[in-house]
Write a protein that holds these residues in place. Structure first.
Motif, PDB file in Angstrom:
ATOM      1  N   LEU A  42       0.640  -1.258   0.057  1.00  0.00           N
ATOM      2  CA  LEU A  42      -0.013  -0.012  -0.106  1.00  0.00           C
ATOM      3  C   LEU A  42       0.917   1.322   0.257  1.00  0.00           C
ATOM      4  N   ASP A  43       1.867   1.003   0.790  1.00  0.00           N
ATOM      5  CA  ASP A  43       2.759   2.551   0.927  1.00  0.00           C
ATOM      6  C   ASP A  43       3.634   2.519  -0.439  1.00  0.00           C
ATOM      7  N   ALA A  44       3.915   1.398  -1.197  1.00  0.00           N
ATOM      8  CA  ALA A  44       4.432   1.503  -2.478  1.00  0.00           C
ATOM      9  C   ALA A  44       3.581   2.047  -3.648  1.00  0.00           C
ATOM     10  N   GLY A  45       2.350   2.160  -3.399  1.00  0.00           N
ATOM     11  CA  GLY A  45       1.474   2.527  -4.337  1.00  0.00           C
ATOM     12  C   GLY A  45       1.092   1.426  -5.320  1.00  0.00           C
ATOM     13  N   VAL A  46       1.592   0.143  -5.218  1.00  0.00           N
ATOM     14  CA  VAL A  46       1.476  -0.829  -6.391  1.00  0.00           C
ATOM     15  C   VAL A  46      -0.074  -1.481  -6.260  1.00  0.00           C
ATOM     16  N   VAL A  47      -0.704  -1.429  -4.999  1.00  0.00           N
ATOM     17  CA  VAL A  47      -2.011  -1.886  -5.063  1.00  0.00           C
ATOM     18  C   VAL A  47      -3.034  -1.090  -5.478  1.00  0.00           C
ATOM     19  N   THR A  48      -3.822  -1.235  -6.364  1.00  0.00           N
ATOM     20  CA  THR A  48      -4.908  -0.506  -7.211  1.00  0.00           C
ATOM     21  C   THR A  48      -5.985  -1.217  -7.213  1.00  0.00           C
ATOM     22  N   PRO A  49      -7.221  -0.745  -6.714  1.00  0.00           N
ATOM     23  CA  PRO A  49      -8.576  -1.433  -6.637  1.00  0.00           C
ATOM     24  C   PRO A  49      -8.865  -2.077  -8.068  1.00  0.00           C
ATOM     25  N   ASP A  50      -9.466  -3.243  -7.836  1.00  0.00           N
ATOM     26  CA  ASP A  50     -10.029  -3.811  -9.209  1.00  0.00           C
ATOM     27  C   ASP A  50     -11.676  -3.965  -8.758  1.00  0.00           C
ATOM     28  N   LEU A  51     -12.154  -2.914  -9.339  1.00  0.00           N
ATOM     29  CA  LEU A  51     -13.630  -2.674  -8.945  1.00  0.00           C
ATOM     30  C   LEU A  51     -14.477  -3.602  -9.906  1.00  0.00           C
ATOM     31  N   GLN A  52     -15.384  -4.437  -8.933  1.00  0.00           N
ATOM     32  CA  GLN A  52     -16.348  -5.138  -9.698  1.00  0.00           C
ATOM     33  C   GLN A  52     -17.765  -5.163  -9.018  1.00  0.00           C
ATOM     34  N   THR A  53     -18.695  -5.471  -9.460  1.00  0.00           N
ATOM     35  CA  THR A  53     -20.090  -5.591  -8.887  1.00  0.00           C
ATOM     36  C   THR A  53     -19.980  -7.127  -8.575  1.00  0.00           C
ATOM     37  N   PHE A  54     -20.509  -7.595  -7.255  1.00  0.00           N
ATOM     38  CA  PHE A  54     -20.558  -8.867  -6.638  1.00  0.00           C
ATOM     39  C   PHE A  54     -21.345  -8.760  -5.608  1.00  0.00           C
ATOM     40  N   PRO A  55     -21.933 -10.098  -5.211  1.00  0.00           N
ATOM     41  CA  PRO A  55     -22.859 -10.272  -4.133  1.00  0.00           C
ATOM     42  C   PRO A  55     -21.921  -9.907  -2.734  1.00  0.00           C
ATOM     43  N   LEU A  56     -22.298  -9.020  -1.853  1.00  0.00           N
ATOM     44  CA  LEU A  56     -21.716  -8.761  -0.624  1.00  0.00           C
ATOM     45  C   LEU A  56     -21.626 -10.103   0.387  1.00  0.00           C
ATOM     46  N   ASP A  57     -22.643 -10.983  -0.093  1.00  0.00           N
ATOM     47  CA  ASP A  57     -22.922 -12.204   0.742  1.00  0.00           C
ATOM     48  C   ASP A  57     -21.688 -12.958   0.786  1.00  0.00           C
ATOM     49  N   THR A  58     -20.814 -13.170  -0.370  1.00  0.00           N
ATOM     50  CA  THR A  58     -19.707 -13.804  -0.484  1.00  0.00           C
ATOM     51  C   THR A  58     -18.644 -13.634   0.249  1.00  0.00           C
ATOM     52  N   VAL A  59     -18.410 -12.154   0.548  1.00  0.00           N
ATOM     53  CA  VAL A  59     -17.442 -12.097   1.440  1.00  0.00           C
ATOM     54  C   VAL A  59     -18.067 -12.200   2.983  1.00  0.00           C
ATOM     55  N   LEU A  60     -19.341 -11.906   3.362  1.00  0.00           N
ATOM     56  CA  LEU A  60     -19.806 -12.240   4.417  1.00  0.00           C
ATOM     57  C   LEU A  60     -19.594 -13.675   5.057  1.00  0.00           C
ATOM     58  N   SER A  61     -19.744 -14.420   3.833  1.00  0.00           N
ATOM     59  CA  SER A  61     -19.735 -16.051   4.488  1.00  0.00           C
ATOM     60  C   SER A  61     -18.383 -16.323   4.675  1.00  0.00           C
ATOM     61  N   VAL A  62     -17.186 -15.716   3.818  1.00  0.00           N
ATOM     62  CA  VAL A  62     -15.910 -16.108   4.364  1.00  0.00           C
ATOM     63  C   VAL A  62     -15.763 -15.443   5.720  1.00  0.00           C
ATOM     64  N   LEU A  63     -16.179 -14.320   6.272  1.00  0.00           N
ATOM     65  CA  LEU A  63     -16.086 -13.969   7.417  1.00  0.00           C
ATOM     66  C   LEU A  63     -16.822 -14.846   8.509  1.00  0.00           C
ATOM     67  N   GLU A  64     -17.851 -15.308   8.052  1.00  0.00           N
ATOM     68  CA  GLU A  64     -18.547 -16.301   8.981  1.00  0.00           C
ATOM     69  C   GLU A  64     -17.788 -17.515   9.274  1.00  0.00           C
ATOM     70  N   ALA A  65     -17.251 -18.082   7.947  1.00  0.00           N
ATOM     71  CA  ALA A  65     -16.287 -19.412   8.334  1.00  0.00           C
ATOM     72  C   ALA A  65     -15.052 -19.074   8.868  1.00  0.00           C
ATOM     73  N   SER A  66     -14.511 -18.059   8.864  1.00  0.00           N
ATOM     74  CA  SER A  66     -13.189 -17.913   9.444  1.00  0.00           C
ATOM     75  C   SER A  66     -13.365 -17.334  10.928  1.00  0.00           C
ATOM     76  N   PHE A  67     -14.136 -16.510  11.299  1.00  0.00           N
ATOM     77  CA  PHE A  67     -14.135 -16.044  12.815  1.00  0.00           C
ATOM     78  C   PHE A  67     -15.164 -16.906  13.618  1.00  0.00           C
ATOM     79  N   GLY A  68     -16.228 -17.383  13.075  1.00  0.00           N
ATOM     80  CA  GLY A  68     -17.234 -18.291  13.579  1.00  0.00           C
ATOM     81  C   GLY A  68     -16.475 -19.353  15.038  1.00  0.00           C
ATOM     82  N   PRO A  69     -15.662 -20.034  14.473  1.00  0.00           N
ATOM     83  CA  PRO A  69     -14.961 -21.123  15.466  1.00  0.00           C
ATOM     84  C   PRO A  69     -14.182 -20.150  16.480  1.00  0.00           C
ATOM     85  N   GLN A  70     -13.465 -19.258  16.175  1.00  0.00           N
ATOM     86  CA  GLN A  70     -12.886 -18.345  17.154  1.00  0.00           C
ATOM     87  C   GLN A  70     -13.438 -17.803  18.036  1.00  0.00           C
ATOM     88  N   ALA A  71     -14.689 -17.215  17.623  1.00  0.00           N
ATOM     89  CA  ALA A  71     -15.510 -16.658  18.652  1.00  0.00           C
ATOM     90  C   ALA A  71     -16.138 -17.656  19.631  1.00  0.00           C
TER      91      ALA A  71
END
Length: 458
Positions: free
Chosen positions: A155-184
């Motif tokens: 990020l500091d080097a400026g080599v990361v540029t957003p790749d904007l897409q239209t996608f279902p937000l639930d796909t990201v939310l599902s990853v969060l649920e699977a990743s942090f559900g067991p930890q919680a």
């Protein structure tokens, strides 16, 4: 004007002479006045001349000073440009080095994580399980540090540029649920992710990293209560809230909480193991995405972090939910595994054996090919490392395997490379991507999802 003395006639008396004298005095006065005015004009002209010469000298002096200053400024600007270019090259070099080093470091870390997960399942005593958990936590800290330093460097080097897409937000939310559900759950916390069925316009990977960091902090700094990830719409915006009942952030810490390695007083008193880098990543990433980030917090009561995304409508009703399916789907599954690191290969094989999978494994496609004769039908799933020996890639090996065992066999590509080009290449090939070190629970959930989808299609 002149007086001719011949005008005086013999016999003119004193009166005539006096008149003539008065006239001469007047004439003389007029002449003197003219001479004085002439002298004044000449003096003024000379004074102006001297003044002009003085001003010219000053102008020349100031011009020379200005020219020298401009030349000095040009040299300074050139030096600044050179310094900026050198700094950018150093940043890029640092980023490349960290990327290469992180890949090499994540390989043994991946093997260690997998081995510890197997060892933990084999332990029966509480002391042994506690020690395994401590080792797992230490490995997690090392992993977080490596990944976070690499992200900050990019990020500091400026080599990361957003790749904007239209996608279902639930796909990201599902990853969060699977990743942090067991930890919680392991901490006795309630963890709730409210699905929304919405499409958003963003970079899915960058958005996922932001939410992962926010949720990770929320779970880490919450002792009791729970963590909620909620979504709602407001006009043309999609508002995402990450809410916790943790230690909170004081008003005095609001200005410094996004600095690197900063840990709040409440977090320090609670002896939490965070590195203080999560919010630094969040701030840089949301700045790159152009999102406003709002923070509300009360010390000792909890915090709310709010993101406002671009709302792009409702998701199609047939959008598949990620991570769906029972982990029991993995029992008896036929798995093809290619991993060039011998230690990681052995550790992954043990994990799959604990899940009752039938695994054919090798370090390369050439080593795996003779074993395919043992198959009575197509495999259920393929796991392949992205970077193989001799410059080969897992995608090339996967392409050859699918030509042999069937084009529709689901596949997971595992890699420590977090570059966007690698991600795009894997997605284009129609494969799922998992970053090393692999978390067994996430791997099993993803395998169950893919196996469940494959079974439903059949």
């Amino acid at each position: 004007m002149s007086i001719e003395w011949d005008d005086l006639k013999p016999g003119d008396g004193p009166a005539a002479l006096e008149r003539r004298l008065e006239k001469l005095i007047k004439i003389n006065a007029v002449l003197m006045d003219r001479v004085e005015r002439s002298m004044d004009q000449q003096g003024n002209a000379f004074s102006l001349f001297q003044t002009a010469i003085g001003l010219d000298a000053k102008v020349r002096s100031r011009t020379e000073e200005l020219t020298w200053a401009l030349r000095r400024l040009e040299r300074s600007n050139e030096a600044l440009v050179l310094a900026k270019d050198e700094a950018e090259r150093a940043n890029l070099s640092k980023t490349r080095f960290l990327a290469a080093a992180s890949h090499d470091l994540l390989q043994p870390l991946n093997a260690a994580r997998l081995t510890i997960s197997v060892l933990s399942e084999m332990q029966e005593s509480e002391d042994a399980q506690r020690l395994s958990g401590q080792i797992e936590q230490s490995l997690q800290t090392i992993e977080d540090l490596i990944k976070t330093l690499l992200d900050i460097s990019k990020l500091d080097a400026g080599v990361v540029t957003p790749d904007l897409q239209t996608f279902p937000l639930d796909t990201v939310l599902s990853v969060l649920e699977a990743s942090f559900g067991p930890q919680a759950a392991a901490k006795g916390l309630k963890f709730k992710v409210r699905r929304c069925g919405l499409l958003v316009r963003s970079d899915p990977l960058m958005l996922q990293r932001v939410l992962q960091n926010l949720v990770s902090n929320a779970v880490r700094y919450t002792k009791q209560g729970g963590v909620l990830v909620g979504v709602r719409t407001r006009d043309a915006e999609c508002v995402v809230d990450v809410v916790d009942t943790g230690c909170g952030i004081s008003e005095a810490e609001r200005e410094t909480m996004f600095e690197e390695f900063y840990r709040g007083a409440a977090a320090a008193e609670g002896n939490h193991t965070g590195l203080g880098l999560g919010l630094a990543i969040v701030q840089r990433t949301v700045a790159a995405l152009g999102y406003p980030l709002e923070v509300k917090s009360a010390l000792g009561k909890g915090s709310t972090f709010r993101l406002k995304l671009e709302h792009a409508g409702a998701a199609p009703s047939d959008s598949p939910a990620l991570w769906a399916g029972s982990v029991d789907n993995t029992r008896g599954a036929v798995v093809l595994l290619i991993e060039n690191d011998e230690v990681a290969l052995d550790a992954m094989r043990q994990v799959l054996d604990r899940w009752s999978c039938q695994t054919l494994s090798a370090r390369s496609l050439e080593e795996l090919t003779p074993q395919l004769a043992k198959l009575e039908g197509p495999p259920d799933i393929i796991l392949v490392d992205y970077h193989l020996d001799q410059g080969q890639t897992g995608l090339a090996a996967l392409k050859s395997l699918r030509e042999t065992v069937g084009p529709d066999v689901p596949a997971i590509v595992m890699t420590g490379d977090r570059g966007l080009d690698t991600v795009a290449e894997v997605m284009t090939a129609g494969c799922e991507l998992m970053h090393k070190p692999i978390k067994p629970a996430e791997l099993r959930a993803l395998m169950a999802h893919l196996l469940g989808n494959s079974a439903s299609k059949a």
